[in-house]
Write an enzyme that holds these catalytic residues in place. Structure first.
Site, short mmCIF file in Angstrom:
data_model
loop_
_atom_site.label_atom_id
_atom_site.label_comp_id
_atom_site.label_asym_id
_atom_site.label_seq_id
_atom_site.Cartn_x
_atom_site.Cartn_y
_atom_site.Cartn_z
N ASP A 89 13.77 -3.01 -46.62
CA ASP A 89 15.06 -3.68 -46.64
C ASP A 89 15.05 -4.83 -45.65
O ASP A 89 14.63 -4.66 -44.49
CB ASP A 89 16.18 -2.69 -46.29
CG ASP A 89 17.55 -3.21 -46.69
OD1 ASP A 89 17.62 -4.01 -47.64
OD2 ASP A 89 18.55 -2.81 -46.07
N HIS A 96 25.91 -12.49 -42.52
CA HIS A 96 26.02 -11.09 -42.12
C HIS A 96 25.41 -10.86 -40.75
O HIS A 96 26.03 -10.23 -39.88
CB HIS A 96 25.34 -10.20 -43.15
CG HIS A 96 25.23 -8.76 -42.73
ND1 HIS A 96 26.32 -7.94 -42.62
CD2 HIS A 96 24.14 -8.01 -42.37
CE1 HIS A 96 25.93 -6.73 -42.22
NE2 HIS A 96 24.62 -6.75 -42.07
N GLU A 160 26.74 -1.31 -48.08
CA GLU A 160 26.18 -2.65 -47.91
C GLU A 160 25.93 -3.24 -49.29
O GLU A 160 25.21 -2.65 -50.10
CB GLU A 160 24.90 -2.62 -47.08
CG GLU A 160 25.13 -2.29 -45.62
CD GLU A 160 23.92 -2.57 -44.74
OE1 GLU A 160 22.85 -2.92 -45.28
OE2 GLU A 160 24.05 -2.46 -43.51
N GLU A 162 24.09 -5.41 -51.65
CA GLU A 162 22.76 -6.02 -51.66
C GLU A 162 22.27 -6.22 -53.09
O GLU A 162 22.76 -5.60 -54.03
CB GLU A 162 21.75 -5.15 -50.90
CG GLU A 162 22.13 -4.86 -49.46
CD GLU A 162 20.97 -4.32 -48.63
OE1 GLU A 162 19.81 -4.59 -49.01
OE2 GLU A 162 21.23 -3.65 -47.62
N ASP A 194 22.98 -0.12 -49.77
CA ASP A 194 22.26 0.52 -48.67
C ASP A 194 23.29 1.20 -47.76
O ASP A 194 23.69 0.66 -46.73
CB ASP A 194 21.46 -0.53 -47.89
CG ASP A 194 20.64 0.07 -46.77
OD1 ASP A 194 20.25 1.24 -46.89
OD2 ASP A 194 20.41 -0.63 -45.77
N ARG A 198 27.24 3.84 -39.46
CA ARG A 198 27.20 2.86 -38.38
C ARG A 198 27.16 3.49 -36.99
O ARG A 198 26.53 2.94 -36.08
CB ARG A 198 28.42 1.93 -38.49
CG ARG A 198 28.50 1.15 -39.80
CD ARG A 198 27.30 0.25 -40.00
NE ARG A 198 27.49 -0.63 -41.17
CZ ARG A 198 26.57 -1.46 -41.61
NH1 ARG A 198 25.38 -1.52 -41.02
NH2 ARG A 198 26.81 -2.23 -42.66
N GLN A 201 23.68 4.88 -36.51
CA GLN A 201 22.79 3.73 -36.40
C GLN A 201 22.89 3.06 -35.02
O GLN A 201 21.87 2.66 -34.44
CB GLN A 201 23.12 2.71 -37.50
CG GLN A 201 22.25 1.46 -37.51
CD GLN A 201 22.70 0.47 -38.58
OE1 GLN A 201 23.58 0.77 -39.39
NE2 GLN A 201 22.09 -0.69 -38.59
N LYS A 214 20.40 5.34 -42.06
CA LYS A 214 20.13 4.69 -43.35
C LYS A 214 19.46 5.61 -44.36
O LYS A 214 19.62 5.41 -45.57
CB LYS A 214 19.22 3.48 -43.12
CG LYS A 214 19.81 2.38 -42.26
CD LYS A 214 20.73 1.49 -43.05
CE LYS A 214 21.08 0.22 -42.29
NZ LYS A 214 21.91 -0.71 -43.07
N THR A 218 20.31 5.57 -50.69
CA THR A 218 20.41 4.17 -51.11
C THR A 218 20.58 4.18 -52.62
O THR A 218 19.79 4.81 -53.32
CB THR A 218 19.13 3.38 -50.73
OG1 THR A 218 18.93 3.45 -49.33
CG2 THR A 218 19.25 1.93 -51.16
N GLU A 325 31.96 -5.43 -41.17
CA GLU A 325 32.45 -6.79 -40.97
C GLU A 325 33.93 -6.90 -41.32
O GLU A 325 34.70 -7.55 -40.60
CB GLU A 325 31.65 -7.77 -41.82
CG GLU A 325 30.18 -7.86 -41.46
CD GLU A 325 29.39 -8.59 -42.52
OE1 GLU A 325 29.26 -9.83 -42.42
OE2 GLU A 325 28.91 -7.93 -43.46
#
Length: 376
Positions: A89, A96, A160, A162, A194, A198, A201, A214, A218, A325
């Protein structure tokens, strides 16, 4: 596909006709992906002609509605299209990366010194890549607190937005894929979520990057959109802000104009609400650059390997690709339903759907949905 091969649809494709039926009897696309772009292109053209040309020789020779088993898409169970040996990834959207960097390090130190010089990436977990429609359990792990780490379920679970590419033809160990021919190694594109914990992480990622935050899941869409279908939608990438080394210098028109959407359905709700409208053209590093960098040290990519773009965010609040975000790490609420429900991160029972399409003149190239629900 195997039936069409047996009926001779691919009989005049050099280097493929004698293996076509065997190739399409496999339970994944890996063998077909491992062939070359000329064969992919020729097979695609044969399929298009079979489906659209009533005078197609194979179609005319059989009553294809009955000789070939067909089913409505809504009645089909979709499977993951390839056996994924490796999954990488990237972090290719500067919008971002700048948002996240500003959030945690301040505006002056938002991007690391290497960001404009190479496409940053990490090696993900291929075993937990699942197809759209697969429910995932909320992960548990160590979560930072003022008194030290505590153990428990993630309270900052995120998506996420993607796009990922499947590798087709691979390269040998000790060789590299030149950027000039990198597109020949890309079989096609899928949507990818993904999922990210948080809080887990944030505690674990120093010094080696994402791990348990993570690897719990996925999600990818089951439909693979080929490079040939994407070709008409090429567009310019953002101007690079640093001089690129020769092996990463790319054609400026290596981006793609593809609308991307995130829709959210809260638990017990019947309807989705679109909470983000982004675009693939917001990537700062092309997929060709990602391949060129991935292999420059001699790493061998194999058919079915998956490479994710990283979160794709635009410059406006309604084009961001993650709740991290959107809520600015939980400080702001996000409207996720027409009835007024809000979230900062994902609750148990919530469903996230990614979708996308490239808009042509009177037609669209769609990606199919990428859907997942979070279980306790």
């Amino acid at each position: 596909m195997a039936v069409l091969a047996k009926l001779g649809l691919f009989a005049d494709i050099q280097g493929f006709s004698n293996i076509a039926e065997r190739t399409f009897l496999q339970d994944s696309l890996n063998d077909f992906m491992g062939l070359n772009k000329d064969i992919w292109k020729a097979v695609r053209e044969k399929i298009i002609d079979f489906l659209t040309n009533e005078e197609n020789a194979v179609r005319a020779a059989v009553n294809y509605k009955h000789s070939i088993v067909t089913a409505d898409q809504k009645d089909c169970t979709m499977y993951i299209p390839a056996k994924i040996g490796d999954y990488t990834d990237f972090y290719a959207s500067e919008n971002h990366a700048a948002n996240v960097g500003t959030m945690f390090r301040g505006k002056d130190n938002a991007l690391m010194p290497n960001y404009h010089h190479l496409p940053v990436g990490y090696h993900g977990r291929a075993s937990s890549v699942v197809v759209s429609g697969t429910d995932l359990k909320r992960p548990r792990g160590q979560i930072p607190s003022p008194d030290g780490p505590r153990f428990g379920p993630s309270m900052k679970l995120d998506f996420e937005l993607e796009v990922a590419v499947f590798i087709g033809t691979g390269n040998d160990l000790g060789t590299n894929i030149p950027i000039e021919t990198a597109e020949d190694y890309i079989f096609g594109f899928v949507l990818m979520n993904d999922w990210s914990a948080r809080d887990i992480q944030a505690w674990e990622y120093v010094p080696l990057g994402p791990f348990l935050g993570k690897n719990f899941g996925t999600t990818i869409s089951p439909w693979v959109v080929t490079t040939f279908a994407m070709a008409p939608f090429k567009t310019a990438l953002p101007d690079p802000k640093a001089a690129r080394l020769d092996y990463l210098k790319d054609d400026p028109n290596s981006g793609y104009d593809c609308d991307l959407f995130v829709s959210f359905k809260p638990k017990d709700s019947d309807d989705y609400k679109v909470i983000s409208h982004s675009n693939l053209k917001y990537l700062s590093w092309s997929f060709k650059q990602q391949l060129a960098h991935h292999t420059i040290g001699g790493c061998n990519l194999r058919p079915g390997d998956l490479l994710g773009s990283g979160t794709i965010s635009g410059t406006t609040q309604d084009s961001l690709g993650s709740m991290l975000e959107m809520s600015w790490n939980g400080k702001n609420t996000i409207s996720v339903s027409e009835s007024g429900e809000t979230r900062t991160f994902i609750n148990d029972g919530d469903t996230v759907k990614l979708s996308g399409y490239c808009q042509g003149d009177g037609y669209r190239v769609g990606f199919g949905n990428c859907v997942g629900m979070i279980l306790p």
